[in-house]
Scaffold this motif. Structure first.
Motif, PDB file in Angstrom:
ATOM      1  N   ASN A  16     -17.404  -6.627   4.625  1.00  0.00           N
ATOM      2  CA  ASN A  16     -17.986  -6.838   3.310  1.00  0.00           C
ATOM      3  C   ASN A  16     -17.416  -5.510   2.279  1.00  0.00           C
ATOM      4  O   ASN A  16     -17.097  -5.842   1.098  1.00  0.00           O
ATOM      5  CB  ASN A  16     -19.536  -6.770   3.282  1.00  0.00           C
ATOM      6  CG  ASN A  16     -19.890  -8.235   3.737  1.00  0.00           C
ATOM      7  OD1 ASN A  16     -19.214  -9.097   3.728  1.00  0.00           O
ATOM      8  ND2 ASN A  16     -20.988  -8.253   4.463  1.00  0.00           N
ATOM      9  N   ALA A  17     -17.559  -4.537   2.616  1.00  0.00           N
ATOM     10  CA  ALA A  17     -17.110  -3.372   1.886  1.00  0.00           C
ATOM     11  C   ALA A  17     -15.674  -3.514   1.548  1.00  0.00           C
ATOM     12  O   ALA A  17     -15.044  -3.232   0.399  1.00  0.00           O
ATOM     13  CB  ALA A  17     -17.365  -1.919   2.688  1.00  0.00           C
ATOM     14  N   TYR A  18     -14.478  -3.673   2.473  1.00  0.00           N
ATOM     15  CA  TYR A  18     -13.327  -3.966   2.110  1.00  0.00           C
ATOM     16  C   TYR A  18     -12.718  -4.967   1.206  1.00  0.00           C
ATOM     17  O   TYR A  18     -12.261  -5.110   0.317  1.00  0.00           O
ATOM     18  CB  TYR A  18     -12.498  -4.119   3.550  1.00  0.00           C
ATOM     19  CG  TYR A  18     -12.631  -3.178   4.377  1.00  0.00           C
ATOM     20  CD1 TYR A  18     -12.796  -1.837   4.082  1.00  0.00           C
ATOM     21  CD2 TYR A  18     -12.507  -3.759   5.952  1.00  0.00           C
ATOM     22  CE1 TYR A  18     -12.631  -0.831   5.107  1.00  0.00           C
ATOM     23  CE2 TYR A  18     -12.680  -2.592   6.928  1.00  0.00           C
ATOM     24  CZ  TYR A  18     -12.642  -1.234   6.559  1.00  0.00           C
ATOM     25  OH  TYR A  18     -12.666  -0.405   7.631  1.00  0.00           O
ATOM     26  N   ASN A  20     -15.281  -6.199  -1.167  1.00  0.00           N
ATOM     27  CA  ASN A  20     -16.040  -6.203  -2.366  1.00  0.00           C
ATOM     28  C   ASN A  20     -15.738  -4.564  -3.000  1.00  0.00           C
ATOM     29  O   ASN A  20     -16.210  -4.477  -4.130  1.00  0.00           O
ATOM     30  CB  ASN A  20     -17.508  -6.230  -2.280  1.00  0.00           C
ATOM     31  CG  ASN A  20     -17.883  -7.651  -1.626  1.00  0.00           C
ATOM     32  OD1 ASN A  20     -17.261  -8.488  -2.173  1.00  0.00           O
ATOM     33  ND2 ASN A  20     -18.686  -7.543  -0.470  1.00  0.00           N
ATOM     34  N   CYS A  21     -15.076  -3.552  -2.461  1.00  0.00           N
ATOM     35  CA  CYS A  21     -14.915  -2.468  -3.121  1.00  0.00           C
ATOM     36  C   CYS A  21     -13.432  -2.154  -3.166  1.00  0.00           C
ATOM     37  O   CYS A  21     -12.991  -1.850  -2.019  1.00  0.00           O
ATOM     38  CB  CYS A  21     -15.774  -1.291  -2.416  1.00  0.00           C
ATOM     39  SG  CYS A  21     -15.356   0.152  -3.157  1.00  0.00           S
ATOM     40  N   PRO A  22     -12.590  -1.963  -4.347  1.00  0.00           N
ATOM     41  CA  PRO A  22     -11.402  -1.603  -4.439  1.00  0.00           C
ATOM     42  C   PRO A  22     -10.906  -0.159  -3.654  1.00  0.00           C
ATOM     43  O   PRO A  22      -9.814   0.160  -2.868  1.00  0.00           O
ATOM     44  CB  PRO A  22     -10.814  -1.784  -5.610  1.00  0.00           C
ATOM     45  CG  PRO A  22     -11.857  -1.764  -6.335  1.00  0.00           C
ATOM     46  CD  PRO A  22     -13.226  -2.446  -5.648  1.00  0.00           C
ATOM     47  N   VAL A  23     -12.066   0.583  -3.584  1.00  0.00           N
ATOM     48  CA  VAL A  23     -11.652   2.073  -3.662  1.00  0.00           C
ATOM     49  C   VAL A  23     -11.959   2.213  -1.910  1.00  0.00           C
ATOM     50  O   VAL A  23     -11.039   2.687  -1.150  1.00  0.00           O
ATOM     51  CB  VAL A  23     -12.959   3.009  -4.008  1.00  0.00           C
ATOM     52  CG1 VAL A  23     -12.768   4.209  -3.236  1.00  0.00           C
ATOM     53  CG2 VAL A  23     -12.550   3.065  -5.460  1.00  0.00           C
ATOM     54  N   THR A  24     -12.667   1.241  -1.363  1.00  0.00           N
ATOM     55  CA  THR A  24     -12.857   1.140   0.171  1.00  0.00           C
ATOM     56  C   THR A  24     -11.681   0.689   0.829  1.00  0.00           C
ATOM     57  O   THR A  24     -11.018   0.866   1.715  1.00  0.00           O
ATOM     58  CB  THR A  24     -13.880   0.457   0.661  1.00  0.00           C
ATOM     59  OG1 THR A  24     -15.423   0.978  -0.043  1.00  0.00           O
ATOM     60  CG2 THR A  24     -14.213   0.109   2.163  1.00  0.00           C
TER      61      THR A  24
END
Length: 132
Positions: A16-18, A20-24
């Motif tokens: 989910n983090a990958y 939803n988050c471009p920095v991740t």
């Protein structure tokens, strides 16, 4: 080494983090201690394995090989080998890898501004930061 359980809560949270988050997403590709150093060293151009090893003396061979393989899988570097003895292997940044130059430069600038006692040293080193 045990296999990662694909249905675990931790794996689901990471996915989910990958997603939803471009920095991740970026940090998964270039994060860690050695990957930015390897990318920085390749900004100056194609290097043989031995040149990379000499320019990063504290890295172990095992870790260097692992990191290079990961960077290659992620499409950030290109590995070329010639079938000769001894092996002639070179590494260079791919187009995607070269696009990270402004990111690495921004990280270095941030270090100059926020490096405290080391800021002066970092500022001097910025003069040698590889140009495009």
């Amino acid at each position: 080494m045990t296999a990662v359980k694909e249905t675990s809560v931790i794996q689901e949270n990471k996915n989910n983090a990958y997603a939803n988050c471009p920095v991740t997403f970026v940090m998964e590709r270039i994060g860690g201690y050695w990957k930015p150093i390897i990318l920085f060293n390749l900004l100056t151009g194609t290097k043989r394995y031995s040149e990379l090893k000499k320019s990063i003396p504290d890295i172990t061979e095992k870790v260097l090989i692992q990191q290079l393989k990961q960077l290659e899988i992620d499409g950030l570097i290109i590995r070329k080998s010639k079938p000769v003895v001894p092996p002639y292997v070179t590494y260079q940044l791919s187009k995607k890898g070269r696009e990270l130059r402004p990111v690495l430069y921004a990280m270095a600038e941030w270090a100059v501004i926020n490096g405290g006692k080391q800021s002066k040293q970092f500022s001097k080193q910025m003069e040698d930061f590889p140009k495009e």
